[in-house]
Write an enzyme that holds these catalytic residues in place. Structure first.
Site, PDB file in Angstrom:
ATOM      1  N   GLU A  84      -1.056   0.745  -2.226  1.00  0.00           N
ATOM      2  CA  GLU A  84      -0.009  -0.107  -2.831  1.00  0.00           C
ATOM      3  C   GLU A  84      -0.552  -0.869  -4.035  1.00  0.00           C
ATOM      4  O   GLU A  84      -0.130  -1.992  -4.310  1.00  0.00           O
ATOM      5  CB  GLU A  84       0.559  -1.091  -1.811  1.00  0.00           C
ATOM      6  CG  GLU A  84       1.698  -0.562  -0.974  1.00  0.00           C
ATOM      7  CD  GLU A  84       2.782   0.105  -1.789  1.00  0.00           C
ATOM      8  OE1 GLU A  84       3.060  -0.352  -2.904  1.00  0.00           O
ATOM      9  OE2 GLU A  84       3.340   1.095  -1.297  1.00  0.00           O
TER      10      GLU A  84
HETATM   11  C1  FAD Z   1      -5.077   5.949   3.481  1.00  0.00           C
HETATM   12  C2  FAD Z   1      -4.293   5.996   2.216  1.00  0.00           C
HETATM   13  C3  FAD Z   1      -2.913   5.964   2.262  1.00  0.00           C
HETATM   14  C4  FAD Z   1      -2.166   6.042   1.091  1.00  0.00           C
HETATM   15  N1  FAD Z   1      -0.792   6.116   1.156  1.00  0.00           N
HETATM   16  C5  FAD Z   1      -0.102   6.437   0.025  1.00  0.00           C
HETATM   17  C6  FAD Z   1       1.303   6.745   0.092  1.00  0.00           C
HETATM   18  O1  FAD Z   1       1.937   6.687   1.150  1.00  0.00           O
HETATM   19  N2  FAD Z   1       1.917   7.126  -1.046  1.00  0.00           N
HETATM   20  C7  FAD Z   1       1.273   7.221  -2.242  1.00  0.00           C
HETATM   21  O2  FAD Z   1       1.889   7.592  -3.224  1.00  0.00           O
HETATM   22  N3  FAD Z   1      -0.049   6.909  -2.340  1.00  0.00           N
HETATM   23  C8  FAD Z   1      -0.749   6.529  -1.241  1.00  0.00           C
HETATM   24  N4  FAD Z   1      -2.085   6.250  -1.326  1.00  0.00           N
HETATM   25  C9  FAD Z   1      -2.739   6.268  -2.621  1.00  0.00           C
HETATM   26  C10 FAD Z   1      -3.130   4.879  -3.118  1.00  0.00           C
HETATM   27  O3  FAD Z   1      -1.989   4.128  -3.425  1.00  0.00           O
HETATM   28  C11 FAD Z   1      -4.081   5.092  -4.309  1.00  0.00           C
HETATM   29  O4  FAD Z   1      -5.296   5.587  -3.786  1.00  0.00           O
HETATM   30  C12 FAD Z   1      -4.288   3.810  -5.086  1.00  0.00           C
HETATM   31  O5  FAD Z   1      -3.114   3.457  -5.768  1.00  0.00           O
HETATM   32  C13 FAD Z   1      -5.425   3.918  -6.097  1.00  0.00           C
HETATM   33  O6  FAD Z   1      -5.341   5.098  -6.854  1.00  0.00           O
HETATM   34  P1  FAD Z   1      -6.634   6.033  -6.980  1.00  0.00           P
HETATM   35  O7  FAD Z   1      -7.148   6.250  -5.624  1.00  0.00           O
HETATM   36  O8  FAD Z   1      -6.289   7.215  -7.780  1.00  0.00           O
HETATM   37  O9  FAD Z   1      -7.685   5.149  -7.767  1.00  0.00           O
HETATM   38  P2  FAD Z   1      -7.785   4.982  -9.362  1.00  0.00           P
HETATM   39  O10 FAD Z   1      -6.448   4.682  -9.913  1.00  0.00           O
HETATM   40  O11 FAD Z   1      -8.525   6.117  -9.911  1.00  0.00           O
HETATM   41  O12 FAD Z   1      -8.689   3.680  -9.468  1.00  0.00           O
HETATM   42  C14 FAD Z   1     -10.111   3.686  -9.339  1.00  0.00           C
HETATM   43  C15 FAD Z   1     -10.621   2.280  -9.623  1.00  0.00           C
HETATM   44  O13 FAD Z   1     -10.317   1.919 -10.980  1.00  0.00           O
HETATM   45  C16 FAD Z   1      -9.621   0.703 -11.020  1.00  0.00           C
HETATM   46  N5  FAD Z   1      -8.656   0.730 -12.123  1.00  0.00           N
HETATM   47  C17 FAD Z   1      -7.833   1.738 -12.475  1.00  0.00           C
HETATM   48  N6  FAD Z   1      -7.103   1.388 -13.553  1.00  0.00           N
HETATM   49  C18 FAD Z   1      -7.460   0.130 -13.875  1.00  0.00           C
HETATM   50  C19 FAD Z   1      -7.068  -0.782 -14.894  1.00  0.00           C
HETATM   51  N7  FAD Z   1      -6.138  -0.488 -15.787  1.00  0.00           N
HETATM   52  N8  FAD Z   1      -7.648  -1.995 -14.914  1.00  0.00           N
HETATM   53  C20 FAD Z   1      -8.570  -2.331 -13.996  1.00  0.00           C
HETATM   54  N9  FAD Z   1      -9.003  -1.502 -13.029  1.00  0.00           N
HETATM   55  C21 FAD Z   1      -8.447  -0.286 -12.970  1.00  0.00           C
HETATM   56  C22 FAD Z   1      -8.946   0.566  -9.674  1.00  0.00           C
HETATM   57  O14 FAD Z   1      -8.696  -0.797  -9.346  1.00  0.00           O
HETATM   58  C23 FAD Z   1      -9.991   1.195  -8.756  1.00  0.00           C
HETATM   59  O15 FAD Z   1     -10.943   0.247  -8.397  1.00  0.00           O
HETATM   60  C24 FAD Z   1      -2.839   6.113  -0.161  1.00  0.00           C
HETATM   61  C25 FAD Z   1      -4.239   6.104  -0.206  1.00  0.00           C
HETATM   62  C26 FAD Z   1      -4.965   6.069   0.948  1.00  0.00           C
HETATM   63  C27 FAD Z   1      -6.459   6.129   0.862  1.00  0.00           C
END
Ligand code: FAD
Length: 591
Positions: A443
């Site tokens: 989220e």
């Molecule tokens: C168990 C689990 C359940 C989930 N359930 C759902 C679901 O039901 N539906 C769904 O759609 N998704 C779901 N997700 C996905 C989750 O919402 C994403 O993993 C999350 O939004 C982060 O995206 P990412 O993993 O691609 O990380 P990234 O976006 O690649 O981020 C990596 C790091 O970079 C940082 N970062 C990225 N951009 C910026 C910025 N502009 N400024 C500062 N820092 C930044 C982030 O804070 C993070 O620390 C789930 C994930 C997990 C692990």
């Protein structure tokens, strides 16, 4: 197995005595029937269900996890989850806050929050199955066509079907503008959805007959980036416009993830192979529709953090009263026993009081926030609704990030109070620590909440929410300015509020020169703001004590915890302030 006892006395204190939630709700249009009798009946029954049905399944769910059957692409939830879900539906819990017109009970959000905290304490993983149905209901209510509401809302509200949010793709996490899933328009007005989504919570499971996916995808003529995203509803089993369920749709789980925690929750890779879907809202306006779901979903994750803190704290406190190790430095406290209970050691109490401060303070904070959602939705006065909406928007990223990061901290404290026994699975404390970790990620990560707070809510929207909160704090400080008993709390609170306004302006000036200054300050700004809001909440708690229903020892515990909060936790703001003031200069570029 860790115990769980619903903290009903503290819930009543926070909701009735401190926030006047019952009176406030009864005064809103449609709230005439709401009163303590009704609320007590709901939370007493919820306590029974959560203590007796969900809590005992938590550890087993973690050990057993979900199983994926490749041949049938089906997911088996841990033993007992299905039966518990049936009881949940039978008890009418699924539609507690949903509109009566669609089979719900139409109760205010704040009452739903009391129940939700119990579910998340009792069994966080189980709670993820009904979690996103609420988002689907909200999106359909706000943006769905009549037939979509008629067909999908009732089964979702009754809990016969559950909902999902399908946003994330391998290359598109925080940045949804990068998503690639396609939606091809068909002659009959439907769309064919094709693409792969990952990490989808409850994307597949065995609890209900159907699953309703809300999917973000791109139309063929979509502009690039986040302005080209549309939202679609894609049921697992196709449904005609009369609501009859038909054949399996071309959407299926490709795998489930193996995770650090939350093992009883199915996190699925979802393949959309030309699945039939229907547009919700306007083309290319999917992000607007998603933001409807976002506030509720982000508050919901903040409550997950709270629920974990509460249960970890209950067990940690029990243990520290019983575990005997060494003597108090000032002399034996229990001379008749071989050693003193570890609760006599100040360092152990530091860990316990930190947990209590976030559990009880966090509870009052999420209830205050949820009441803003009720005012925003129900008040007849437009300016009252507007103000509540601005405060709500401001507090949501704080609730989400502060309480989930606090959950990581507090579940580690709880584990630490058990010593080596905390690391051993049998006691269940390591599960809380593992489960807590996801709450700071999904989220929107903590970093994304911080950008939302400082970049959007404060800088772009001219800080309307911040101004209201600062006004409320100023009003509170003025009211208790001459109250000697409150001096130790009101003085530092007023000083902090003043500095909060100043640093916000300072950051605004820096950001005007270089927008990267916002990114450099955002996370510190979020924690800084969160600790001040929580200080205000704790000070308010103390003023509510004289007329409260709490007994004397509980009142003393509140006063002590407030004192601890101001002495030991609020000073964290100094570090955050120094970090913010060091600016971008303090975070050098890295190749
Ligand atoms: C168990 C689990 C359940 C989930 N359930 C759902 C679901 O039901 N539906 C769904 O759609 N998704 C779901 N997700 C996905 C989750 O919402 C994403 O993993 C999350 O939004 C982060 O995206 P990412 O993993 O691609 O990380 P990234 O976006 O690649 O981020 C990596 C790091 O970079 C940082 N970062 C990225 N951009 C910026 C910025 N502009 N400024 C500062 N820092 C930044 C982030 O804070 C993070 O620390 C789930 C994930 C997990 C692990």
């Amino acid at each position: 197995m860790p115990r769980y006892t619903a903290p009903l006395d503290d819930m009543r204190f926070a909701f009735y005595d401190m926030l006047g939630g019952d009176t406030l709700l009864a005064g809103l249009p449609g709230g005439e029937a709401i009163g303590r009798e009704l609320i007590d009946a709901v939370i007493n029954e919820a306590a029974r269900f959560n203590e007796q049905v969900l809590a005992p399944l938590n550890q087993r769910g973690d050990q057993e996890g979900c199983r994926f059957d490749k041949d049938t692409a089906s997911v088996h939830t841990p033993d007992g989850f299905r039966q518990a879900y049936a009881q949940y539906v039978e008890g009418g819990w699924a539609g507690l806050t949903a509109p009566e017109a669609y089979g719900g009970q139409g109760l205010p959000h704040a009452i739903g929050v009391l129940v939700k905290e119990m579910i998340d304490s009792a069994n966080l993983a189980w709670g993820t199955y009904p979690l996103l149905s609420q988002g689907a209901v909200d999106a359909l209510l706000a943006h769905g066509e009549d037939w979509q509401r008629d067909v999908f809302l009732k089964p979702l509200v009754e809990g016969r079907w559950t909902g999902t949010m399908c946003l994330t793709e391998p290359q598109a996490g925080s940045d949804l503008g990068l998503l690639k899933t396609r939606a091809e328009p068909q002659e009959d007005g439907s769309y064919r959805i094709a693409g792969t989504k990952i990490f989808i919570t409850a994307g597949e499971h065995d609890l209900t007959d159907n699953i309703v996916h809300l999917v973000l995808a791109r139309l063929p003529d979509a502009p690039a980036g986040s302005r080209g995203i549309s939202m679609f509803i894609v049921p697992k089993f196709r449904v005609d416009r009369a609501g009859a369920m038909g054949q399996r749709n071309a959407v299926s789980a490709g795998a489930i993830e193996h995770k650090m925690g939350l093992k009883g929750s199915a996190t699925c890779v979802m393949n959309f192979d030309g699945a039939e879907g229907f547009l919700i809202g306007k083309p290319h306006k999917g992000l607007t529709a998603m933001f409807t779901m976002m506030n509720a979903a982000r508050l919901a994750v903040g409550i997950q953090g709270l629920g974990l803190i509460e249960r970890a704290f209950q067990n940690s406190l029990d243990y520290c009263r019983e575990r005997l190790q060494m003597r108090a430095l000032s002399g034996a406290v229990a001379p008749d026993r071989p050693a003193d209970p570890i609760i006599v050691h100040p360092d152990v109490r530091r860990m316990l009081l930190t947990q209590r401060a976030f559990a009880e303070g966090g509870r009052a904070l999420v209830l205050h926030t949820a009441l803003q959602a009720d005012i925003e939705e129900r008040a007849s006065d437009e300016s009252q609704r507007q103000r509540a909406s601005e405060v709500l928007g401001f507090l949501i990223p704080i609730c989400k990030a502060l309480l989930t990061e606090a959950a990581v901290e507090c579940t580690y404290h709880a584990l630490q109070t058990y010593g080596g026994h905390g690391y051993i699975a049998e006691h269940g404390m390591e599960q809380f620590a593992r489960d807590a970790r996801i709450t700071t990620l999904y989220e929107g990560t903590t970093g994304i909440q911080a950008l939302d707070l400082l970049g959007r809510k404060v800088m772009q929207l001219n800080g309307a929410g911040l101004r209201h909160v600062l006004d409320d704090i100023a009003g509170f400080c003025q009211r208790y300015a001459t109250d000697e008993a409150m001096g130790a709390l009101v003085g530092p609170l007023a000083v902090h509020a003043k500095t909060w306004g100043e640093i916000t302006q300072e950051l605004g000036r820096r950001a005007a020169k270089n927008p990267d200054e916002i990114g450099a300050a955002a996370t510190d700004y979020l924690f800084y703001s969160g600790y001040i809001v929580l200080a205000w909440i704790w000070a308010r708690s103390v003023t509510a004590l004289p007329d409260s229903s709490l007994g004397e020892s509980a009142r003393q515990a509140k006063r002590d915890t407030a004192h601890f909060y101001f002495q030991r936790i609020l000073p964290r703001t100094h570090t955050h302030l120094a970090a913010m003031r060091s600016g971008l200069d303090g975070i050098p570029a890295m190749s």
